[in-house]
Enzyme design. Structure first.
Site, PDB file in Angstrom:
ATOM      1  CG  ASP A 252      -1.996   1.090   1.000  1.00  0.00           C
ATOM      2  OD1 ASP A 252      -2.904   0.855   0.099  1.00  0.00           O
ATOM      3  OD2 ASP A 252      -1.929   2.182   1.799  1.00  0.00           O
TER       4      ASP A 252
HETATM    5  N1  LIG Z   1       3.017   3.722 -12.682  1.00  0.00           N
HETATM    6  C1  LIG Z   1       3.074   4.299 -11.546  1.00  0.00           C
HETATM    7  N2  LIG Z   1       2.217   3.933 -10.384  1.00  0.00           N
HETATM    8  C2  LIG Z   1       2.286   4.735  -9.349  1.00  0.00           C
HETATM    9  C3  LIG Z   1       3.107   5.914  -9.281  1.00  0.00           C
HETATM   10  N3  LIG Z   1       2.822   6.266  -7.937  1.00  0.00           N
HETATM   11  C4  LIG Z   1       1.967   5.545  -7.367  1.00  0.00           C
HETATM   12  N4  LIG Z   1       1.648   4.542  -8.256  1.00  0.00           N
HETATM   13  C5  LIG Z   1       0.544   3.556  -8.080  1.00  0.00           C
HETATM   14  O1  LIG Z   1      -0.448   4.233  -7.313  1.00  0.00           O
HETATM   15  C6  LIG Z   1      -1.187   3.498  -6.508  1.00  0.00           C
HETATM   16  C7  LIG Z   1      -1.051   3.407  -5.213  1.00  0.00           C
HETATM   17  O2  LIG Z   1      -2.403   3.089  -4.473  1.00  0.00           O
HETATM   18  P1  LIG Z   1      -2.681   1.653  -3.630  1.00  0.00           P
HETATM   19  O3  LIG Z   1      -3.873   2.225  -2.940  1.00  0.00           O
HETATM   20  O4  LIG Z   1      -1.406   1.656  -2.979  1.00  0.00           O
HETATM   21  O5  LIG Z   1      -2.679   0.602  -4.549  1.00  0.00           O
HETATM   22  P2  LIG Z   1      -3.758   0.267  -5.684  1.00  0.00           P
HETATM   23  O6  LIG Z   1      -3.551   0.715  -7.109  1.00  0.00           O
HETATM   24  O7  LIG Z   1      -5.255   0.831  -5.083  1.00  0.00           O
HETATM   25  O8  LIG Z   1      -3.939  -1.383  -5.719  1.00  0.00           O
HETATM   26  P3  LIG Z   1      -3.957  -2.520  -4.726  1.00  0.00           P
HETATM   27  O9  LIG Z   1      -2.679  -3.088  -4.516  1.00  0.00           O
HETATM   28  O10 LIG Z   1      -5.040  -3.493  -5.259  1.00  0.00           O
HETATM   29  O11 LIG Z   1      -4.369  -1.741  -3.566  1.00  0.00           O
HETATM   30  C8  LIG Z   1      -0.269   1.910  -6.779  1.00  0.00           C
HETATM   31  O12 LIG Z   1      -0.965   0.937  -7.703  1.00  0.00           O
HETATM   32  C9  LIG Z   1       0.977   2.601  -7.189  1.00  0.00           C
HETATM   33  O13 LIG Z   1       1.657   1.311  -8.249  1.00  0.00           O
HETATM   34  C10 LIG Z   1       3.982   6.182 -10.278  1.00  0.00           C
HETATM   35  O14 LIG Z   1       4.888   7.012 -10.196  1.00  0.00           O
HETATM   36  N5  LIG Z   1       3.894   5.349 -11.406  1.00  0.00           N
END
Ligand SMILES: Nc1nc2c(ncn2[C@@H]2O[C@H](COP(=O)(O)OP(=O)(O)OP(=O)(O)O)[C@@H](O)[C@H]2O)c(=O)[nH]1
Length: 203
Positions: free
Chosen positions: A80
């Site tokens: 997360d």
């Molecule tokens: N491609 C990319 N993704 C990013 C970047 N910064 C943050 N993220 C993405 O932002 C999201 C952060 O949200 P989270 O709530 O941690 O994760 P999520 O996308 O909801 O996915 P889950 O693991 O299923 O909870 C993640 O999917 C990270 O990979 C970036 O600079 N590039």
């Protein structure tokens, strides 16, 4: 290509994040994914006064343990990422308007990205958090509008800060301190160190 993975089954990533899956696959690791199926906002509400770092850890643990409970014997990773600006937690922008508001608040300031990973093996959870510090350029509303038009709503909504560092988001920053994979949401170096220490990597 001979993968360095020595586990009896592929890594099980408890995540819907394509970015996280790609990071593991880029390290030549076999990955299966499963949505954690946990209500993050409910966990956050129940968490009360956790710090942003503790909140990221609690959410990563909840995701990993939810999937591990359904797959005994597998090596499961949950993650997360929490964006914090002066202790205020930001969530993924729901639309371009929200992204514009986020970026106006982040512009000219330094925010933290706390990326937590929970590694579940044989019933025990190893939890760690890596933090990146990102200093965003001062941006007038015209610059923010031009960035949003360039990045597009899909990219903007896909990440917690409204930017993808490996994409057009790179234009927004003056400095980035921390590992690239930590910014993308899955700190690979400490994760690989733990997998190696567990005898799960060939080198
Ligand atoms: N491609 C990319 N993704 C990013 C970047 N910064 C943050 N993220 C993405 O932002 C999201 C952060 O949200 P989270 O709530 O941690 O994760 P999520 O996308 O909801 O996915 P889950 O693991 O299923 O909870 C993640 O999917 C990270 O990979 C970036 O600079 N590039």
């Amino acid at each position: 290509m001979t993968s360095p993975w020595l586990g009896p089954a592929p890594l099980l990533l408890a995540s819907t994040s394509a970015t996280r899956r790609l990071l593991l696959e880029s390290a030549a690791l076999p990955v299966e994914t499963e949505s954690p199926g946990v209500d993050e906002r409910e966990i956050e509400a129940a968490a009360g006064s956790l710090s942003p770092v503790e909140l990221a850890g609690a959410l990563a643990r909840a995701k990993a343990e939810a999937v591990a409970a359904r797959h005994p014997g597998r090596v499961v990773i949950g993650a997360d990422q929490v964006l914090a600006l002066d202790g205020t937690v930001f969530h993924k922008p729901t639309d371009l308007g929200a992204a514009r508001d986020h970026l106006a608040r982040l512009a000219g300031r330094t925010h933290a990205l706390h990326s937590a990973v929970a590694l579940v093996r044989d019933g025990s959870t190893d939890l760690f958090v890596e933090t990146a510090q990102l200093t965003m350029r001062p941006l007038a509303k015209e610059g923010i509008a031009a960035y949003l038009a360039c990045a597009g709503e899909a990219r903007v909504r896909a990440s917690v800060g409204g930017y993808q560092l490996e994409g057009p988001g790179i234009h927004l920053f003056e400095t980035v301190e921390g590992d690239h994979s930590t910014v993308l949401g899955l700190p690979l170096l400490p994760l690989l160190a733990r997998l190696r220490a567990a005898g799960l990597l060939r080198f």
